[in-house]
Scaffold this motif. Structure first.
Motif, short mmCIF file in Angstrom:
data_model
loop_
_atom_site.label_atom_id
_atom_site.label_comp_id
_atom_site.label_asym_id
_atom_site.label_seq_id
_atom_site.Cartn_x
_atom_site.Cartn_y
_atom_site.Cartn_z
N UNK A 79 0.87 -1.15 -0.09
CA UNK A 79 -0.09 0.16 0.10
C UNK A 79 0.83 1.29 0.07
N UNK A 80 0.65 2.16 -0.89
CA UNK A 80 1.45 3.35 -1.08
C UNK A 80 2.96 3.07 -1.18
N UNK A 81 3.30 1.92 -1.69
CA UNK A 81 4.71 1.41 -2.14
C UNK A 81 5.36 0.84 -0.91
N UNK A 82 4.55 0.55 0.15
CA UNK A 82 5.20 -0.04 1.13
C UNK A 82 4.58 -1.71 1.18
N UNK A 83 5.56 -2.58 1.43
CA UNK A 83 5.03 -4.03 1.71
C UNK A 83 4.64 -4.03 3.05
N UNK A 95 -11.49 -14.76 4.16
CA UNK A 95 -10.01 -14.19 4.60
C UNK A 95 -9.80 -13.03 3.91
N UNK A 96 -9.75 -13.39 2.47
CA UNK A 96 -9.07 -12.45 1.82
C UNK A 96 -9.87 -11.10 1.77
N UNK A 97 -11.22 -11.18 1.68
CA UNK A 97 -11.90 -10.00 1.87
C UNK A 97 -11.69 -9.22 3.20
N UNK A 98 -11.58 -9.99 4.15
CA UNK A 98 -11.08 -9.45 5.52
C UNK A 98 -9.73 -8.64 5.47
N UNK A 99 -8.87 -9.38 4.81
CA UNK A 99 -7.52 -8.71 4.67
C UNK A 99 -7.75 -7.32 3.83
N UNK A 100 -8.21 -7.50 2.78
CA UNK A 100 -8.62 -6.26 1.88
C UNK A 100 -9.14 -5.13 2.67
N UNK A 101 -10.43 -5.50 3.78
CA UNK A 101 -10.78 -4.42 4.65
C UNK A 101 -9.76 -3.90 5.49
N UNK A 102 -8.96 -4.66 6.05
CA UNK A 102 -8.11 -4.40 7.21
C UNK A 102 -6.69 -3.40 6.32
N UNK A 103 -6.55 -3.73 5.12
CA UNK A 103 -5.69 -2.86 4.45
C UNK A 103 -6.09 -1.72 3.89
N UNK A 104 -7.29 -1.33 3.78
CA UNK A 104 -8.19 -0.34 3.56
C UNK A 104 -8.16 0.65 4.61
N UNK A 107 -3.96 3.27 8.74
CA UNK A 107 -3.52 4.81 8.73
C UNK A 107 -2.23 4.97 8.28
N UNK A 108 -2.00 5.02 6.91
CA UNK A 108 -0.68 4.80 6.49
C UNK A 108 0.29 6.16 6.85
N UNK A 109 -0.32 6.90 7.33
CA UNK A 109 0.61 8.14 8.06
C UNK A 109 1.23 7.57 9.22
N UNK A 110 0.32 6.81 10.22
CA UNK A 110 1.07 6.02 11.53
C UNK A 110 1.83 4.99 10.99
#
Length: 129
Positions: A79-83, A95-104, A107-110
């Motif tokens: 996400x945003x260039x970060x693994x 599980x894939x849907x749950x992972x996608x929700x967690x990634x969305x 807080x990428x600033x954090x």
């Protein structure tokens, strides 16, 4: 959106930009990979704003080695260039849907602050001694 194939030549560009990129490392001879493929494809259709990419570990051996793939299927998320995620094994649809929700929800600033702090701590720790 359908999945796209990644090669050594376009991998870095694909995962380094803004947004979410899911990468499925697979091989044609791998039974679990073949079971996961339609799950991955269906998720790509449900989430057109996410890049769903595949790396054939047989055709892209150097890329698989660089990613330290030791078991397939392996799913990596950027996400945003970060693994931010890497796991071997076929995920069920929920599980894939749950992972996608967690990634969305991340807080990428954090996340970036946490990475910077870890790097600074590592640099300070390396100076002692």
């Amino acid at each position: 959106m359908t999945t796209r194939d990644l090669t050594l030549q376009d991998f870095e560009q694909a995962v380094s930009g803004d947004g979410i990129v899911l990468v499925d490392y697979w091989a044609a001879w791998c039974g679990p990979c073949r079971m996961f493929a339609p799950i991955f494809e269906q998720a790509s259709e449900r989430h057109p704003d996410i890049v769903f990419a595949k790396v054939d570990t047989e055709a892209e051996r150097e890329l698989a080695a660089m990613a330290q793939i030791t078991s397939i299927p392996t799913l990596m998320v950027f996400r945003d260039g970060i693994g931010i995620f890497s796991q071997a094994g076929a995920l069920p649809p929920t599980a894939l849907e749950s992972l996608i929700e967690q990634v969305r929800a991340l807080d990428m600033d954090a996340v970036k602050t946490e990475i910077e702090t870890a790097i600074e701590s590592g640099a300070e720790g390396g100076e002692r001694g």
